[in-house]
Design an enzyme around this catalytic site. Structure first.
Site, PDB file in Angstrom:
ATOM      1  N   ARG A  75      18.339  14.013  12.453  1.00  0.00           N
ATOM      2  CA  ARG A  75      18.534  15.375  11.970  1.00  0.00           C
ATOM      3  C   ARG A  75      19.827  15.549  11.184  1.00  0.00           C
ATOM      4  NH1 ARG A  75      17.095  19.572  16.692  1.00  0.00           N
ATOM      5  NH2 ARG A  75      17.275  20.969  14.883  1.00  0.00           N
ATOM      6  N   HIS A  91       0.852  -1.189   0.000  1.00  0.00           N
ATOM      7  CA  HIS A  91       0.000   0.000   0.000  1.00  0.00           C
ATOM      8  C   HIS A  91       0.888   1.239   0.000  1.00  0.00           C
ATOM      9  CE1 HIS A  91      -3.348   2.630   0.723  1.00  0.00           C
ATOM     10  NE2 HIS A  91      -2.812   3.084   1.857  1.00  0.00           N
ATOM     11  N   GLU A  93      -6.347   8.519  -6.466  1.00  0.00           N
ATOM     12  CA  GLU A  93      -7.543   8.804  -5.671  1.00  0.00           C
ATOM     13  C   GLU A  93      -7.265   9.964  -4.728  1.00  0.00           C
ATOM     14  OE1 GLU A  93     -10.152   7.004  -1.968  1.00  0.00           O
ATOM     15  OE2 GLU A  93      -8.602   5.763  -2.893  1.00  0.00           O
ATOM     16  N   ASP A  98      -1.873   3.998  -4.600  1.00  0.00           N
ATOM     17  CA  ASP A  98      -2.649   3.106  -3.734  1.00  0.00           C
ATOM     18  C   ASP A  98      -2.050   1.711  -3.619  1.00  0.00           C
ATOM     19  OD1 ASP A  98      -4.812   2.681  -1.940  1.00  0.00           O
ATOM     20  OD2 ASP A  98      -5.794   1.478  -3.483  1.00  0.00           O
ATOM     21  N   GLY A 105       2.661   4.936   4.194  1.00  0.00           N
ATOM     22  CA  GLY A 105       2.099   5.541   5.394  1.00  0.00           C
ATOM     23  C   GLY A 105       0.640   5.160   5.529  1.00  0.00           C
ATOM     24  N   GLU A 106       0.040   5.537   6.641  1.00  0.00           N
ATOM     25  CA  GLU A 106      -1.354   5.199   6.898  1.00  0.00           C
ATOM     26  C   GLU A 106      -2.283   5.877   5.892  1.00  0.00           C
ATOM     27  OE1 GLU A 106      -2.370   6.111  10.899  1.00  0.00           O
ATOM     28  OE2 GLU A 106      -0.896   4.745  11.773  1.00  0.00           O
ATOM     29  N   SER A 107      -3.469   5.293   5.695  1.00  0.00           N
ATOM     30  CA  SER A 107      -4.456   5.865   4.786  1.00  0.00           C
ATOM     31  C   SER A 107      -4.836   7.274   5.236  1.00  0.00           C
ATOM     32  CB  SER A 107      -5.705   4.990   4.741  1.00  0.00           C
ATOM     33  OG  SER A 107      -5.411   3.733   4.181  1.00  0.00           O
ATOM     34  N   GLY A 108      -4.926   8.191   4.277  1.00  0.00           N
ATOM     35  CA  GLY A 108      -5.340   9.556   4.575  1.00  0.00           C
ATOM     36  C   GLY A 108      -4.243  10.465   5.062  1.00  0.00           C
ATOM     37  N   ILE A 109      -3.000  10.009   5.095  1.00  0.00           N
ATOM     38  CA  ILE A 109      -1.915  10.829   5.639  1.00  0.00           C
ATOM     39  C   ILE A 109      -1.372  11.834   4.626  1.00  0.00           C
ATOM     40  CG2 ILE A 109       0.103   9.405   5.046  1.00  0.00           C
ATOM     41  CD1 ILE A 109       0.920   9.828   8.080  1.00  0.00           C
ATOM     42  N   GLY A 110      -1.701  11.621   3.328  1.00  0.00           N
ATOM     43  CA  GLY A 110      -1.296  12.600   2.316  1.00  0.00           C
ATOM     44  C   GLY A 110      -0.380  12.075   1.232  1.00  0.00           C
ATOM     45  N   LYS A 111      -0.325  10.767   1.045  1.00  0.00           N
ATOM     46  CA  LYS A 111       0.574  10.177   0.029  1.00  0.00           C
ATOM     47  C   LYS A 111       0.176  10.619  -1.384  1.00  0.00           C
ATOM     48  CE  LYS A 111      -0.337   5.948   1.267  1.00  0.00           C
ATOM     49  NZ  LYS A 111      -1.265   6.228   2.383  1.00  0.00           N
ATOM     50  N   SER A 112      -1.112  10.493  -1.691  1.00  0.00           N
ATOM     51  CA  SER A 112      -1.584  10.822  -3.044  1.00  0.00           C
ATOM     52  C   SER A 112      -1.457  12.314  -3.326  1.00  0.00           C
ATOM     53  CB  SER A 112      -3.040  10.370  -3.215  1.00  0.00           C
ATOM     54  OG  SER A 112      -3.151   8.973  -3.073  1.00  0.00           O
TER      55      SER A 112
END
Length: 312
Positions: free
Chosen positions: A244, A139, A203, A178, A154-161
């Site tokens: 860092r 994913h 998406e 996706d 990363g988790e769904s909805g975190i901003g990858k797309s």
């Protein structure tokens, strides 16, 4: 079902089917290696791997031309009695009538290509290696940034797309959104591609499905890309210590292959696309032999050493 369908091989390599009366729908190629059956045509079948795609080049073709009709029938019958997936004639060479008749009788498809033998074998082995490699689905989003394959997870909805869309607007290329199909080509190489059903689509929550190729043009998409760097997006954690300096690389593992991985904390106001771009450029620079973190460390060390010498 394992393997690559012969029909897919014919389409991908632009082969001409010389025996359309033989169905190729259920025939599958299960290994990437090819075989030139010169020794088998001469009568030596020890260690013959009939499961490979067989290739007839100019040498085999001219050798067969010297046979009498009786010798042809004997040699062809012996060769084609094996369960060969198909035989490809290179350089637009055409099988003689006896070869074709024997192949049809044994249900062995005959194919033809315009390519020279060496070039055809190299391209076919490369493509079959990719298609038959061990494969998993991950994913995430895969983007080509400055020639570096950037896998954003990363988790769904975190901003990858959203990050991928901004990268595309900056001139980089989308491979898949996706779902990323990862294939292990070698111990050093992972190739990522899109499932056919989601190819070229992104998406975006609140908007829906976006066709990147239709919106931004063919130059904005790519079929496959080697995985060079993984960016893992995660919510900002005030209690966590983030790297860092970057003196030591962190890795993640897919199919036994290690890939450099950066954990990027998400916080309001951070430009994800710019961070991803910088990570890709920095990774490329490291591969070219320059490491900014080590350069800074070297400067600090030299400065401290000089100061100590001056104090003495």
């Amino acid at each position: 079902m394992a393997g690559v369908g012969l029909k897919k091989v014919i389409e991908r390599l632009n082969l001409e089917n010389l025996t359309p009366e033989i169905s190729v729908d259920k025939i599958r190629i299960n290994q990437p290696d090819l075989n030139r059956p010169a020794l088998q045509i001469a009568g030596y079948f020890e260690y013959f791997d009939a499961t490979r795609l067989q290739v007839i080049g100019f040498v085999e073709y001219t050798y067969m031309k010297g046979f009498t009709n009786e010798e042809k029938r004997k040699a062809y019958t012996k060769l084609l009695s094996y369960e060969i997936p198909a035989i490809v004639f290179c350089r637009e060479l055409m099988p003689d009538p006896i070869f074709r008749e024997t192949a049809v009788a044994h249900g062995i498809p005959l194919l033809s290509t315009k390519m020279e033998t060496s070039a055809f074998m190299a391209e076919t082995i490369r493509w079959l290696n990719e298609r038959l490699a061990p494969c998993i689905s991950v994913h995430g989003v895969l983007v080509d940034v400055y020639g570096e394959g950037l896998l954003i997870i990363g988790e769904s909805g975190i901003g990858k797309s959203e990050a991928a869309l901004e990268l595309i607007k900056r001139g980089h290329r989308l491979v898949t959104d996706d779902v990323v199909e990862l294939r292990k080509i070698s111990d050093d190489t992972l190739i990522g591609s899109a499932p056919d059903i989601t190819k070229n689509f992104i998406e975006l929550r609140g908007i829906g499905i976006v066709d990147v190729k239709a919106l931004f043009g063919a130059a904005a998409v790519k079929d496959s890309q080697q995985i060079d760097l993984v960016i893992r997006l995660e919510d900002w954690d005030k209690e966590k210590e983030y790297d860092r300096l970057g003196l030591e690389d962190n890795y993640t593992e897919y199919l036994g292959n290690k890939v450099v991985c950066h954990d990027i904390p998400i916080r309001a106001g951070r430009n994800l696309a710019l961070i991803c771009e910088s990570a890709a450029a920095n990774h490329r620079q490291k591969k070219m032999g320059y490491n900014a973190a080590k350069e800074l460390y070297s400067r600090v060390h030299s400065s401290l050493t000089k100061k100590q010498e001056d104090d003495e």
